[in-house]
Design a protein around this motif. Structure first.
Motif, PDB file in Angstrom:
ATOM      1  N   VAL A 161      17.624  30.253  18.249  1.00  0.00           N
ATOM      2  CA  VAL A 161      17.857  29.398  18.848  1.00  0.00           C
ATOM      3  C   VAL A 161      18.339  28.290  17.888  1.00  0.00           C
ATOM      4  O   VAL A 161      19.099  28.050  18.311  1.00  0.00           O
ATOM      5  CB  VAL A 161      16.269  28.584  18.831  1.00  0.00           C
ATOM      6  N   LEU A 162      18.656  27.967  16.478  1.00  0.00           N
ATOM      7  CA  LEU A 162      19.580  26.988  16.615  1.00  0.00           C
ATOM      8  C   LEU A 162      21.272  27.337  16.187  1.00  0.00           C
ATOM      9  O   LEU A 162      22.119  26.283  16.595  1.00  0.00           O
ATOM     10  CB  LEU A 162      18.818  27.151  14.972  1.00  0.00           C
ATOM     11  N   ASP A 163      21.244  28.455  16.716  1.00  0.00           N
ATOM     12  CA  ASP A 163      22.695  28.905  16.967  1.00  0.00           C
ATOM     13  C   ASP A 163      23.288  27.925  18.307  1.00  0.00           C
ATOM     14  O   ASP A 163      24.237  28.668  18.685  1.00  0.00           O
ATOM     15  CB  ASP A 163      23.398  29.644  16.026  1.00  0.00           C
ATOM     16  N   SER A 164      22.025  28.144  19.111  1.00  0.00           N
ATOM     17  CA  SER A 164      22.528  27.530  20.457  1.00  0.00           C
ATOM     18  C   SER A 164      22.635  26.385  20.626  1.00  0.00           C
ATOM     19  O   SER A 164      23.404  25.611  21.492  1.00  0.00           O
ATOM     20  CB  SER A 164      21.082  27.730  21.188  1.00  0.00           C
ATOM     21  N   PHE A 165      22.650  25.433  20.035  1.00  0.00           N
ATOM     22  CA  PHE A 165      23.691  24.190  19.721  1.00  0.00           C
ATOM     23  C   PHE A 165      24.468  24.039  18.892  1.00  0.00           C
ATOM     24  O   PHE A 165      25.536  24.403  18.481  1.00  0.00           O
ATOM     25  CB  PHE A 165      22.581  23.180  18.158  1.00  0.00           C
ATOM     26  N   THR A 166      25.554  23.689  20.408  1.00  0.00           N
ATOM     27  CA  THR A 166      26.992  23.614  19.826  1.00  0.00           C
ATOM     28  C   THR A 166      27.305  22.414  19.119  1.00  0.00           C
ATOM     29  O   THR A 166      28.567  22.614  17.655  1.00  0.00           O
ATOM     30  CB  THR A 166      27.662  23.574  20.923  1.00  0.00           C
ATOM     31  N   ALA A 167      26.514  21.451  18.580  1.00  0.00           N
ATOM     32  CA  ALA A 167      26.699  20.399  17.404  1.00  0.00           C
ATOM     33  C   ALA A 167      25.351  20.597  16.402  1.00  0.00           C
ATOM     34  O   ALA A 167      25.062  21.167  16.303  1.00  0.00           O
ATOM     35  CB  ALA A 167      26.587  18.901  18.523  1.00  0.00           C
ATOM     36  N   ALA A 168      25.969  19.837  15.522  1.00  0.00           N
ATOM     37  CA  ALA A 168      24.167  19.464  14.773  1.00  0.00           C
ATOM     38  C   ALA A 168      23.727  20.042  15.388  1.00  0.00           C
ATOM     39  O   ALA A 168      23.090  19.280  16.278  1.00  0.00           O
ATOM     40  CB  ALA A 168      24.727  18.862  13.256  1.00  0.00           C
TER      41      ALA A 168
END
Length: 356
Positions: free
Chosen positions: A89-96
């Motif tokens: 889930v957290l890897d889905s963010f392209t930015a921080a």
């Protein structure tokens, strides 16, 4: 959006809606959400013989195990499964990602095999594991199979009230434990050649990120689908009660979610696992719900034959299936429903609205 809960559903007006913007999964048929969803659509099943343990009849237990975890203890397995789903889930963010994220973590019911101390310890370990990346406030929801829908209700309310931009609804469980398997075998609850009314024990972790659609757009995340309605109820004649279950709790949860949804349910995703109690409960409950609330009330699927009974991971994983099927063009219709029930009597139902 209108939320319905327990015995007194209360409409709430003026909501801009809450959507699912990212997903994560770790299951016996796929180590990431897209893989698991694709394997389920393809009919892949991973119910295998336990490598070392045998049942009372001298046959290997039939289980759905994560192929990468080896002989780890239950607590360690659950930590690994939850970490994997949350990382995806957290890897889905392209930015921080946002520094502070609230996580509602569905866990097994508190009892002889799982304690409040174990629940708190697992939450603390997850907080520590991600400390260099995000400040996760992990809240335990110890309600078994229905935990994810109870967690979803809390997460949606928190996002709508502005308590946080994002919330993660997660769940993790594992039946792959010697004491658990032996206890279930002695109770006659496990699937085997001699017991067609048992269930295959599994293990998994699942997580979905929820937020307002505008927030998802700001962070360049997709709007996979909107949470249209929720219903939560309690079945007084639970699995281990002496009273006969006539499906009142499940029918109340289904009816509440249907009444608040924006359209008739097009397909159901549920946690029926082969046990006779659950089959009988559904046969009664479906008669109590208005037929016009469904396009077809008998159109439901359960992934238990594919990845086993995954306990508290059930609801997040069921949520992922229609979202990713729709995204890949295998749409279950625009109004899929997720429903499940716990041994302690908790019942939950949720209707999603998928983008056209």
């Amino acid at each position: 959006m209108t939320l319905r809960s327990s015995r007194q559903p209360v409409p709430r007006q003026g909501s801009a809606g809450v959507c699912v913007a990212a997903v994560g999964a770790r299951t016996p048929i796929g180590l990431r959400a897209p893989d698991a969803a694709a394997a389920f659509r393809a009919g892949v099943a991973r119910i295998i013989e336990h490598p070392t343990m045998k049942d009372l009849a001298g046959e290997p237990f039939m289980v759905a195990m994560d192929p990468t975890l080896g002989a780890m203890a239950r607590g360690d397995r659950m930590l690994a499964l939850a970490r994997s789903a949350l990382t995806e889930v957290l890897d889905s963010f392209t930015a921080a990602p946002p520094r502070e994220v609230l996580v509602y973590l569905g866990l097994p019911e508190v009892g002889a095999s799982f304690s409040e101390t174990q629940a708190r310890s697992l939450c603390d370990q997850l907080t520590q594991a991600f400390s260099g990346r995000a400040d996760l406030g992990v809240v335990p929801v110890t309600e078994g199979n229905a935990a994810g829908l109870i967690a979803m209700q809390r997460a949606v309310e928190g996002v709508e009230r502005g308590q946080s931009q994002f919330a993660i609804v997660a769940g993790v469980d594992s039946w792959i434990d010697p004491d658990l398997l032996e206890g279930l075998d002695e109770a006659g609850r496990l699937m085997s050649e001699a017991n067609s009314w048992g269930f295959p024990p599994g293990e998994a972790g699942g997580a979905v990120l929820v937020c307002r659609p505008g927030v998802a757009q700001t962070f360049k995340l997709p709007n996979l689908g909107q949470v249209s309605s929720l219903g939560v109820a309690t079945e007084e004649a639970s699995m281990h009660a002496e009273a006969i279950c006539t499906g009142e709790g499940l029918s109340h949860a289904l009816r509440s979610a249907i009444m608040a949804a924006g359209g008739p349910v097009t397909k159901q995703y549920c946690d029926l696992d082969g046990e006779r109690y659950r089959e009988h409960e559904l046969s009664y409950a479906i008669l109590r719900v208005p037929r016009d609330g469904f396009v077809n009330p008998s159109d439901f699927v359960t992934p238990v034959p594919s990845w086993g009974n995954v306990g508290a991971a059930t609801a997040p994983l069921l949520t992922i299936l229609p979202l990713l099927a729709h995204a890949r063009g295998f749409s279950p219709g625009l109004w899929p429903m997720i429903w499940c029930g716990s041994e302690n009597g908790k019942r939950g139902a949720m209707v999603l609205h998928l983008p056209t």
